[in-house]
Each structure stands twice: as structure tokens, then as C-alpha cells.
Motif scaffolding. Structure first.
Motif, PDB file in Angstrom:
ATOM      1  N   CYS A 447     -14.402  -6.582  -9.756  1.00  0.00           N
ATOM      2  CA  CYS A 447     -14.295  -5.751  -8.568  1.00  0.00           C
ATOM      3  C   CYS A 447     -13.389  -4.559  -8.889  1.00  0.00           C
ATOM      4  O   CYS A 447     -12.418  -4.688  -9.623  1.00  0.00           O
ATOM      5  CB  CYS A 447     -13.706  -6.563  -7.423  1.00  0.00           C
ATOM      6  N   CYS A 450      -9.966  -5.407  -6.882  1.00  0.00           N
ATOM      7  CA  CYS A 450      -9.280  -6.689  -6.991  1.00  0.00           C
ATOM      8  C   CYS A 450      -9.334  -7.161  -8.445  1.00  0.00           C
ATOM      9  O   CYS A 450     -10.219  -6.767  -9.185  1.00  0.00           O
ATOM     10  CB  CYS A 450      -9.965  -7.752  -6.146  1.00  0.00           C
ATOM     11  N   CYS A 465     -17.711  -9.189  -4.117  1.00  0.00           N
ATOM     12  CA  CYS A 465     -16.367  -9.669  -4.429  1.00  0.00           C
ATOM     13  C   CYS A 465     -15.968 -10.663  -3.350  1.00  0.00           C
ATOM     14  O   CYS A 465     -15.911 -10.310  -2.168  1.00  0.00           O
ATOM     15  CB  CYS A 465     -15.369  -8.518  -4.465  1.00  0.00           C
ATOM     16  N   CYS A 468     -12.447  -9.412  -1.423  1.00  0.00           N
ATOM     17  CA  CYS A 468     -12.354  -8.323  -0.444  1.00  0.00           C
ATOM     18  C   CYS A 468     -13.674  -8.038   0.240  1.00  0.00           C
ATOM     19  O   CYS A 468     -13.731  -7.253   1.171  1.00  0.00           O
ATOM     20  CB  CYS A 468     -11.818  -7.050  -1.097  1.00  0.00           C
TER      21      CYS A 468
HETATM   22 ZN    ZN Z   1     -12.618  -7.027  -4.389  1.00  0.00          ZN
END
Ligand code: ZN
Ligand code: ADP
Length: 731
Positions: A447, A450, A465, A468
Motif C-alpha cells: 500500500c 501503509c 489494503c 486503510c
Molecule cells: Zn493502506
């Protein structure tokens, strides 16, 4: 504060608002005065905001600048016990009171005047000219003996257009009236239905009924294997609570379970209870909030936030599947609904029933220590017996690296499908594959925001992801080396398992149950019902299927990767795996057909796997408790997880180091602080994350010390500190 307190016009009152200020503000009581607990609208800067009269004003502010309460809202005042509950829950979770008040006022339009709706009932006049349509309308109204309908209800029931009804109104044959929209719920009859209980069940129900009658606080852990009739038994406690004229709250861990549960409640009490969760409309939420406060709702079933409804006379809280991790809020206010249920009940003199086939170690320990009463149902209801459990040692199976269903499992599935029975293949992983790797350079797609891998979801045709929620299309070329056509999925998710099953069992009807594959709770409910009615041969499912659904034709459960939950350093990994495997296995053989559960594992001699297979619950809990006692970790010690996050990586580490250094207030109570360390997921949504862990003895006043400790620091504008008391997950 006492509820009798009344403040006359102009007297100073302290008002707690839902705005993020950390103090109660002084106002003057409005014209006509107001009482403690009243919901009010007050001016704050240029705005009008919602608040509650919390008590007398402090008077430490220039009196000439103090403004007046604008008005008192037309809703039942907050009860003193609710104020105490919010205060204690806020102290326990270190949550500001404004955020606690927001939890308690999660219904829109509380400050609106009571909204009215037009309803229609039988009038006195006879129309001069009758038509078929007119006759039907009048017949419907006569049939329902004076009941009032809304325009669309009446037109629909009579099978006419709304203009027919309007025409009858003009003639005086039908009366049009205004009625408040927020109406009471239909009364529940505690003696309406009810099954004949087995001896075991009747005894447990008798004990619970007596405890409800006592009218004082107490908690009972109701244990019993899946299908033993725990629900039947606790509904008897609800009945007794209703007989006593008090309200009952039943918390369920999963919205998808409410439909089945509502049907059971209706069969037992002759009407539906109020239903509170994120899927309920805003107007219905407001109705429930008001009716709960006025006594117009006797029973609420709902998600954890229902604990903050303004019950007028709460007598019983049931927490079904009390071990379920979804009771721990992991966003915003971090609270565990099971613990908060016990707190709330202890304040208002209510009973708590914690029901589970596989209780949390916390509750098991409390019951062992005598803090909770314990009731156990030992056998399944009727012909149903617990499934047999066996391991499949995957080391001997020699599967190719892109296959997960062993030959042994395949044979058992085939045998079930041939007999017209159902098989469930369980994997606790959403999506198609957890990893997408470039076979040219080894790059794994992650991601952008993240430190997490993107998970391929073929159903959605995207990479997702799971931290998030960010999604992107699957790239054609590797984002790292640019080579085309070499990206490959690694590892199984539920969708990939479904693909394998479809190929292996071409004759069978394969359906997948995963929370992200349904646009709505309604679609999911429909799918569950279709499966229960025999609309599938093989069910491929994630954790969603482990909870409470009853599939009578299901006789085989195959756990694809029983080792999955044992990896990682989570303190509760063993407990979680034990609970989950027992729950999933419990799906098999819930009617007279005997069930079998097969666990695919690479470590059949692992103590947790052995305990699951042996079904030795007491032994497992005992060993797990000893281990945790030895390590002084929950429930034998206390913990708080602190997560610092910031867009600025230097800032979080500097703050973390500073916090670890200045730990005086923690050392005073004998607590230790560990860290800072990068959190297991070191970046989420572009924010860098650093963790500290505080450990203290069981009796230590942890919250007060944490508050003193945290008060020393002034985090930068980009930095957030989140405190999680009794953390359940470490990420
Ligand atoms: Zn993410
Ligand atoms: P649990 O909550 O322990 O999983 P349930 O209360 O859901 O168990 O009971 C399992 C199934 O058995 C349900 O379909 C329930 O209606 C049925 N059942 C349990 N006890 C009885 C009883 N005494 N009479 C008739 N049906 C029962």
C-alpha cells in the motif's frame, strides 16, 4: 448530583457539551428553569450545540459574560446512573467526557421538535356513492378495529391508490389525524411462546430467573456447547425481566445474526424488539433512543453501542458470544462492550448474562474466582451431538504449492456431497491472495500509505489494503522493475479457495461467504438463508460463518489452515485459535446428522492443536491461565497500549523516547513502560506509528498514573496519542 436538583432562571448551571473541550461550562438556567440531567441547547461561540446539565455551575468565570441556556429539549432528561456510567467509563478508558457524551447521543435530530405524521382511521360518515375501492378501504379499517394507518400503509393494504383514501377523507368516512412519529414499540408478552426446556436447560433458566427477580447486580457466565440451547435459556431471563417491568438489552457480535435472532424473539414474545445497529435508519434510531428513555421499548437487541442508550429501567444485559473480539471497539473510543456491560449493570442494579461456548479467559477466570456465577449446559439439544474432530497432517500430503485442499479432505467432501449434505471449507482470510509478488524482481505490491501488503480481491477486481481500505487496479507491469506479465498471487484467500473447490468438485454448487462480498446486510442475510435451505453443497467461508448461523445440512467442516492464528506474537493467539476452531467445528452436525471437523495442520503436536482435538476445555483454560499468571499479563496483570502516530517520523520517535524517559508517575505505582518501538504496522494512512506498552500489577491504579504521566507531554500539532486500556490486538 441528584435528579431532584432544579435550577431556577438565571441560576448557574454546569453544562457538558459534545464539543471537544475538556471542561464543563457555566451557563445561566433559561426561562422556566431546568433540572439536572436536562438535555439543552447552548450557545458556544457563534454556534448552538447540544449539551446536558451536569450539575451546578462552578461560578469561577466572569458572571457578566456567562450566557443563557437557549432551551431545554423535549426528551427525557439523562438519568443520574447514566451520568455515573459515562463518567466511570470515561475514567476507565481515559476518554474525554465530550466523547463519552457523543456516544450517548448517537441519534440524529434530538433537538428537533417532535415530528408528526398523518395517520388515518375510520370516520363516522357513510360515503354517498360506494365503489369497490372505497369499500376495500373501509373494510380494512373495520378489520383492524380502530387501528390507525399511514397513507401508504392503508392504500397498500387495501390495494387502492392514495387518492381513493384522500377522497374518503373529504367525505368524512375516513379521519385524518396527526400522530407523533416516534411511537412506542409493540408490547412483548413474556408468556406468549416458549419451548419446553430440557431438564438441564430448565434448571439453568430457573437460576437465571431467580437472579433477575433479585433486582440487584450480578453477572452469570452461561457456558454451553454450540446448540445446547443457551439462547433459549437466556430468553427466559429476558421474559422474567419483562415480567418485572424492566427493560432488557441483548448484545450480538454481528449484524448478520440479527435477522435469525429477531425471528426467534418474535416467536417467543409475540412481537419484535427494537433493533439498534449501524444498518438502522436515522429516523428509527431517533425513535429507539427516545422510546428507550420513555419506557416505550422493552427490549433492544443490538451492537455494542446500544450500551449507551438512555434506558429508563434496565434490568438485564445479555452479551451473546461474549468472547467475540468485535465487542472491543477498535476505532475512536476504545472500550470493550463486555466489560462496559458489567459496569453499567453494576451501577443500575441489573443482571448480566455472558453467553459463550468458548468464553474469554477473562470471564473464565472471573467465574473461577467466584466474581461471576457459572451455569453450564453440557449437551447439545435433541439428537445433535458434538462433531468428531481430527487433524490432517499436511506434512504427509505433498500438495503442489498452489493447492490447499488435501486428498484426505477432498475425499470427505465428496462423500458429503454425494449424500446431499453440506461441507464448509473455512479459511480466515478475505480476498484472493494475501501477497502479489513479481516473479522477475521479487517485489511485493504494498500500500502507498501503509506498511502493509495489498491483498488481491478478484471479486472486486482490485488490490485492497486491509489497513486503510485503499484500493487500486491490478497493474499490468511490476511497479518496481517494470517487467510485464510476471505478477503472481502467493498464498490462499477465500476467493482462491473457492476457485480450487470449483475445479475439484465440478458437480457441486459452491458458494462463498465473506463479509466484503455483499453490498448490504440484506443480501448477506438472503444468502445465509438460501444456504440453510439447502441452496449449496460446499460453503467457502471466512470468520463470518463461525458465528451462530445454523445450517442443518452441514455435516463436515474442513479448516484449511489451522495454524494460521498461531503465528505472530499476540498474547491471545492460543486463546483465539482455540475459540475459533471450536466455534467453526461447532457448525457441523447441528441436527440429527453427525458432524466431522477436519483440521489441516503442519504442526499436529502443537499443544493448542492437541487441546482443540481433545476437546479438553478445562485443561486448556487451566494451562493458558497458568502461563499468563506466570507472565503477569492479562487477566493477571494490567496493560495499556500507547500508539503515537504522526506524519513526521522524527516527531513520533522523539516523543516516544521522551515518554519512556519521564516515566516517574508510572514507576510510582510499580508499572513498567516498554518501547518505543515501531508498531507492527509501522505506517497506516501515511502516519508513522510508534508503540509503547505499559504493564502493571493487577491491583495498581493504572488509569490515574497514566493520566499523570500523559499530562507531562505536549505532542506536536501533527501527533496523535491513542491509549488502549486492556488492548486486544497489537498492531
Ligand atoms: Zn493502506
Ligand atoms: P445455543 O445458543 O447454545 O447455540 P440455541 O438456543 O440456538 O443454542 O439452540 C440450538 C437449536 O436447538 C435451536 O434451533 C433451538 O431452537 C433448538 N432448541 C434448543 N433447546 C430447545 C428446546 N428445549 N426445545 C426445542 N428446541 C430447542
Amino acid at each position: 448530583m441528584t435528579q431532584a436538583e432544579f435550577y431556577h432562571e438565571g441560576e448557574l448551571v454546569g453544562v457538558l457539551t459534545t464539543q471537544p473541550l475538556d471542561r464543563v461550562l457555566d451557563y445561566k438556567a433559561p426561562e422556566g428553569g431546568c433540572r439536572a440531567g436536562a438535555f439543552v441547547e447552548v450557545p458556544l461561540g457563534p454556534r448552538k450545540v447540544l449539551g446536558v446539565v451536569w450539575g451546578p455551575g462552578k461560578g469561577d468565570y466572569d458572571r457578566s459574560k456567562i450566557r443563557s441556556v437557549i432551551r431545554v429539549l423535549d426528551v427525557a432528561p439523562m438519568r443520574e446512573e447514566m451520568q455515573i456510567f459515562l463518567t466511570k467509563a470515561g475514567d476507565y478508558t481515559l476518554t474525554p467526557m465530550s466523547a463519552m457524551l457523543r456516544l450517548a447521543t448517537r441519534a440524529p435530530g434530538l433537538s428537533d421538535p417532535p415530528s408528526m405524521q398523518k395517520v388515518y382511521r375510520l370516520g363516522g360518515a357513510e360515503p354517498d356513492r360506494m365503489t369497490d375501492a372505497r369499500t376495500r378501504v373501509l373494510e380494512v379499517l373495520r378489520d383492524y378495529g380502530g387501528l390507525a394507518f399511514t397513507l401508504s400503509e392503508l392504500a397498500e393494504t387495501a390495494g387502492v391508490t392514495t387518492s381513493v383514501v384522500k377522497g374518503l377523507v373529504k367525505l368524512g368516512a375516513v379521519l385524518e389525524e396527526d400522530r407523533p412519529r416516534d411511537t412506542p414499540f409493540q408490547r412483548l408478552d413474556p408468556d406468549y411462546g416458549g419451548k419446553e426446556l430440557t431438564e438441564d436447560q430448565a434448571e439453568a433458566a430457573g437460576v437465571l430467573r431467580a437472579s433477575v427477580r433479585s433486582g440487584s447486580y450480578g453477572t452469570t457466565l452461561l457456558r454451553g456447547v454450540t446448540g445446547s440451547g443457551k439462547t433459549e435459556v437466556y430468553l427466559e431471563a429476558v421474559a422474567e425481566c419483562l415480567r418485572a417491568g424492566r427493560q432488557a438489552l441483548v448484545l450480538l457480535p454481528e449484524i448478520a445474526l440479527t435477522a435469525e435472532f429477531l425471528t426467534r424473539v418474535e416467536a417467543r414474545f409475540g412481537a419484535k424488539p427494537a433493533e439498534w445497529h449501524s444498518g438502522v435508519t436515522m429516523t428509527e434510531r431517533r425513535r429507539i433512543w427516545k422510546m428507550v428513555g420513555e419506557g416505550g421499548a422493552q427490549m433492544v437487541i443490538g451492537a455494542r453501542s446500544a450500551l449507551f442508550l438512555p434506558f429508563q429501567n434496565l434490568g438485564l444485559i445479555v452479551v451473546d458470544e461474549e468472547h467475540d473480539t468485535s465487542y472491543k471497539q477498535e476505532d475512536g473510543v476504545l472500550y470493550n462492550a463486555r466489560d462496559m456491560a458489567v459496569l453499567r449493570a453494576s451501577i443500575c442494579g441489573a443482571r448480566v448474562v455472558l453467553a459463550s461456548a468458548t468464553p474469554s479467559l477473562e470471564s473464565w477466570t472471573n467465574a473461577e474466582a467466584g466474581k461471576y456465577d457459572k451455569l453450564t449446559l453440557t449437551s447439545r439439544y435433541g439428537e445433535a451431538v458434538l462433531p468428531e474432530m481430527r487433524a490432517i497432517d499436511m506434512r504427509g500430503e505433498q500438495l503442489p504449492s498452489d493447492r490447499w485442499i488435501s486428498g484426505a479432505l477432498q475425499r470427505e467432501v465428496n462423500a458429503r456431497v454425494e449424500k446431499g449434505e453440506q461441507a464448509l471449507l473455512f479459511i480466515n482470510r478475505r480476498g484472493y491472495a494475501p501477497i502479489t509478488i513479481c516473479r522477475a524482481c521479487g517485489h511485493q505490491i504494498g500500500c502507498d500509505h501503509c506498511d502493509a501488503r495489498m491483498v488481491e480481491h478478484r471479486f472486486l477486481k482490485r488490490l485492497v489494503c486491509h489497513q486503510c481500505g485503499e484500493t487500486k487496479p491490478m497493474p499490468e507491469t511490476c511497479p518496481s522493475c517494470g517487467v510485464e506479465g510476471r505478477l503472481a498471487p502467493v498464498g490462499p484467500g477465500v476467493e482462491r479457495l473457492a476457485e480450487e473447490a470449483t475445479a475439484l468438485f465440478p458437480e457441486a454448487r459452491v458458494v462463498t461467504l465473506s463479509s466484503d462480498m455483499f453490498g448490504s446486510a440484506r443480501a448477506l442475510k438472503a444468502q445465509i438463508k438460501a444456504i440453510a435451505d439447502g441452496g449449496a453443497d460446499i460453503i467457502i467461508g471466512t470468520q463470518l460463518v463461525a458465528k451462530g448461523h445454523n445450517f442443518p445440512l452441514l455435516t463436515l467442516v474442513g479448516v484449511i489452515d489451522a495454524d494460521l492464528g498461531l503465528q505472530g506474537s499476540d498474547l491471545r493467539a492460543a486463546e483465539r485459535t482455540f475459540q475459533l476452531m471450536r466455534q467453526v467445528a461447532g457448525r457441523a452436525g447441528r441436527s440429527e446428522r453427525k458432524g466431522l471437523a477436519l483440521l489441516q495442520t503442519y504442526q499436529p503436536e502443537h499443544p493448542v492443536i492437541r487441546a482443540i482435538l481433545a476437546g479438553d476445555e478445562e485443561g486448556f483454560w487451566q494451562a493458558e491461565a497458568d502461563e499468563r499468571r506466570h507472565a503477569s499479563v492479562p487477566p493477571f496483570g494490567r496493560m495499556a497500549g500507547i500508539v503515537l502516530s504522526s506524519t513526521d517520523v522524527q516527531e513520533v520517535f522523539d516523543l516516544g523516547n521522551d515518554m519512556a524517559r519521564r516515566d516517574g508517575p508510572l514507576r510510582q505505582i510499580g508499572a513498567q513502560v516498554f518501547g518505543p518501538a515501531p508498531a507492527p504496522i509501522a505506517r497506516i494512512r501515511g502516519r508513522h506509528r510508534v508503540r509503547l506498552l505499559v504493564k502493571a500489577d493487577k491491583g495498581a491504579p493504572l488509569q490515574a498514573a497514566l493520566a499523570r504521566w500523559l499530562a507531562q507531554f505536549r505532542p506536536g500539532p501533527q501527533t496523535r496519542i491513542s491509549v488502549d486500556i486492556d488492548p486486544q490486538t497489537f498492531y
